[in-house]
Design a protein around this motif. Structure first.
Motif, PDB file in Angstrom:
ATOM      1  N   ASN A  56     -40.387 -13.557  11.841  1.00  0.00           N
ATOM      2  CA  ASN A  56     -40.361 -11.927  11.691  1.00  0.00           C
ATOM      3  C   ASN A  56     -39.653 -11.595  13.402  1.00  0.00           C
ATOM      4  O   ASN A  56     -39.235 -10.500  13.282  1.00  0.00           O
ATOM      5  N   GLU A  57     -40.263 -12.212  14.277  1.00  0.00           N
ATOM      6  CA  GLU A  57     -39.487 -11.850  15.540  1.00  0.00           C
ATOM      7  C   GLU A  57     -38.924 -12.911  16.248  1.00  0.00           C
ATOM      8  O   GLU A  57     -38.971 -14.342  16.134  1.00  0.00           O
ATOM      9  N   PHE A  58     -37.688 -12.739  16.722  1.00  0.00           N
ATOM     10  CA  PHE A  58     -36.559 -13.664  17.477  1.00  0.00           C
ATOM     11  C   PHE A  58     -36.349 -13.315  18.870  1.00  0.00           C
ATOM     12  O   PHE A  58     -36.633 -12.080  19.379  1.00  0.00           O
ATOM     13  N   ASP A  59     -35.842 -14.111  19.552  1.00  0.00           N
ATOM     14  CA  ASP A  59     -35.555 -13.938  20.837  1.00  0.00           C
ATOM     15  C   ASP A  59     -33.866 -14.116  20.879  1.00  0.00           C
ATOM     16  O   ASP A  59     -33.288 -15.245  20.429  1.00  0.00           O
ATOM     17  N   LEU A  60     -33.291 -13.303  21.548  1.00  0.00           N
ATOM     18  CA  LEU A  60     -31.927 -13.258  21.540  1.00  0.00           C
ATOM     19  C   LEU A  60     -31.453 -13.690  22.835  1.00  0.00           C
ATOM     20  O   LEU A  60     -31.670 -12.964  23.891  1.00  0.00           O
ATOM     21  N   TYR A  61     -30.594 -14.688  23.062  1.00  0.00           N
ATOM     22  CA  TYR A  61     -29.900 -15.168  24.279  1.00  0.00           C
ATOM     23  C   TYR A  61     -28.358 -14.851  24.267  1.00  0.00           C
ATOM     24  O   TYR A  61     -27.815 -15.179  23.302  1.00  0.00           O
ATOM     25  N   LEU A  62     -27.799 -14.277  25.440  1.00  0.00           N
ATOM     26  CA  LEU A  62     -26.473 -14.367  25.596  1.00  0.00           C
ATOM     27  C   LEU A  62     -26.077 -15.382  26.405  1.00  0.00           C
ATOM     28  O   LEU A  62     -26.343 -15.800  27.726  1.00  0.00           O
ATOM     29  N   ASN A  63     -25.178 -16.256  25.369  1.00  0.00           N
ATOM     30  CA  ASN A  63     -24.703 -17.610  26.138  1.00  0.00           C
ATOM     31  C   ASN A  63     -23.450 -17.350  26.880  1.00  0.00           C
ATOM     32  O   ASN A  63     -23.064 -18.038  27.841  1.00  0.00           O
ATOM     33  N   SER A  64     -22.567 -16.513  26.499  1.00  0.00           N
ATOM     34  CA  SER A  64     -21.283 -16.347  26.970  1.00  0.00           C
ATOM     35  C   SER A  64     -20.671 -14.955  26.697  1.00  0.00           C
ATOM     36  O   SER A  64     -20.920 -14.296  25.554  1.00  0.00           O
ATOM     37  N   ILE A  65     -20.100 -14.370  27.404  1.00  0.00           N
ATOM     38  CA  ILE A  65     -19.549 -12.795  27.365  1.00  0.00           C
ATOM     39  C   ILE A  65     -18.424 -12.852  26.506  1.00  0.00           C
ATOM     40  O   ILE A  65     -18.351 -11.816  25.697  1.00  0.00           O
ATOM     41  N   GLY A  66     -17.541 -13.735  26.530  1.00  0.00           N
ATOM     42  CA  GLY A  66     -16.290 -13.723  25.747  1.00  0.00           C
ATOM     43  C   GLY A  66     -15.186 -12.882  26.678  1.00  0.00           C
ATOM     44  O   GLY A  66     -15.193 -12.760  27.856  1.00  0.00           O
ATOM     45  N   LYS A  67     -14.274 -12.492  26.097  1.00  0.00           N
ATOM     46  CA  LYS A  67     -13.127 -11.846  26.813  1.00  0.00           C
ATOM     47  C   LYS A  67     -13.216 -10.306  26.744  1.00  0.00           C
ATOM     48  O   LYS A  67     -12.598  -9.809  27.700  1.00  0.00           O
ATOM     49  N   ASN A  68     -14.345  -9.807  26.196  1.00  0.00           N
ATOM     50  CA  ASN A  68     -14.374  -8.438  26.265  1.00  0.00           C
ATOM     51  C   ASN A  68     -15.972  -7.824  26.882  1.00  0.00           C
ATOM     52  O   ASN A  68     -16.856  -7.409  26.382  1.00  0.00           O
ATOM     53  N   LYS A  69     -15.851  -8.311  28.317  1.00  0.00           N
ATOM     54  CA  LYS A  69     -16.982  -8.001  29.176  1.00  0.00           C
ATOM     55  C   LYS A  69     -17.543  -6.569  29.096  1.00  0.00           C
ATOM     56  O   LYS A  69     -18.713  -6.422  28.794  1.00  0.00           O
ATOM     57  N   ASP A  89     -25.370  -6.417  35.679  1.00  0.00           N
ATOM     58  CA  ASP A  89     -26.183  -7.725  36.418  1.00  0.00           C
ATOM     59  C   ASP A  89     -26.726  -8.675  35.169  1.00  0.00           C
ATOM     60  O   ASP A  89     -26.393  -9.871  35.551  1.00  0.00           O
ATOM     61  N   LEU A  90     -27.103  -8.244  34.038  1.00  0.00           N
ATOM     62  CA  LEU A  90     -27.690  -8.889  33.075  1.00  0.00           C
ATOM     63  C   LEU A  90     -26.455  -9.698  32.557  1.00  0.00           C
ATOM     64  O   LEU A  90     -26.699 -11.082  32.076  1.00  0.00           O
ATOM     65  N   VAL A  91     -25.708  -9.026  32.064  1.00  0.00           N
ATOM     66  CA  VAL A  91     -24.379  -9.599  31.591  1.00  0.00           C
ATOM     67  C   VAL A  91     -23.776 -10.782  32.411  1.00  0.00           C
ATOM     68  O   VAL A  91     -23.360 -11.842  32.103  1.00  0.00           O
ATOM     69  N   ASP A  92     -23.550 -10.505  33.740  1.00  0.00           N
ATOM     70  CA  ASP A  92     -23.008 -11.533  34.746  1.00  0.00           C
ATOM     71  C   ASP A  92     -24.014 -12.735  35.090  1.00  0.00           C
ATOM     72  O   ASP A  92     -23.342 -13.621  35.370  1.00  0.00           O
ATOM     73  N   SER A  93     -25.061 -12.592  34.672  1.00  0.00           N
ATOM     74  CA  SER A  93     -25.943 -13.771  34.678  1.00  0.00           C
ATOM     75  C   SER A  93     -26.177 -14.909  33.443  1.00  0.00           C
ATOM     76  O   SER A  93     -27.332 -15.526  33.401  1.00  0.00           O
ATOM     77  N   CYS A  94     -25.151 -14.809  32.791  1.00  0.00           N
ATOM     78  CA  CYS A  94     -25.189 -15.554  31.475  1.00  0.00           C
ATOM     79  C   CYS A  94     -25.248 -16.958  32.004  1.00  0.00           C
ATOM     80  O   CYS A  94     -24.768 -17.534  32.944  1.00  0.00           O
ATOM     81  N   PRO A  95     -26.099 -17.947  31.139  1.00  0.00           N
ATOM     82  CA  PRO A  95     -26.815 -17.600  29.937  1.00  0.00           C
ATOM     83  C   PRO A  95     -28.130 -16.793  30.236  1.00  0.00           C
ATOM     84  O   PRO A  95     -28.709 -17.299  31.256  1.00  0.00           O
TER      85      PRO A  95
END
Length: 124
Positions: A56-69, A89-95
């Motif tokens: 029922n609950e999930f954790d979501l990780y951002l592994n890569s920003i892609g081309k559209n930061k 700052d959060l997006v820049d600290s991938c993953p």
């Protein structure tokens, strides 16, 4: 003590009824402290209905920003309701872990938005 082979164990199990096998598995789980995350509901005449537990609950990780930061930053900012600097700052600290314990509906919406923006995510 006489050594019992795997084949002997399998032969014994194959001669058991479904209910006996399920009870054996249950006993093994208790003895060894493991679980297969399946709920068993017994009905009349020893019929067994198996229900797989859904997460029922999930954790979501951002592994890569892609081309559209910029789009990814905007999505994260709107979803988490945080400021622009915190989002960047959060997006820049991938993953990075974006959100813990997200329900399935919110996860599907966020997942689609991030993937449409080109981000690569991981769900745990």
């Amino acid at each position: 003590m006489k050594q019992i082979t795997k084949d002997q164990i399998l032969d014994t199990i194959s001669s058991m009824s479904l209910l006996e096998v399920i009870e054996l598995i249950d006993a093994m789980e208790k003895k060894f402290g493991i679980s297969n995350n399946v709920n068993l509901n017994y009905t009349s005449n020893d019929n067994v209905v198996i229900k797989k537990e859904e997460k029922n609950e999930f954790d979501l990780y951002l592994n890569s920003i892609g081309k559209n930061k910029i789009s990814v930053i905007k999505i994260i900012r709107n979803y988490l309701n945080i400021g622009l600097k915190e989002s960047k700052d959060l997006v820049d600290s991938c993953p990075v872990l974006i959100k813990e314990k997200i329900n399935k509906n919110d996860l599907d919406i966020l997942k689609k938005s991030l993937e449409d923006a080109g981000a690569i995510i991981e769900i745990k």
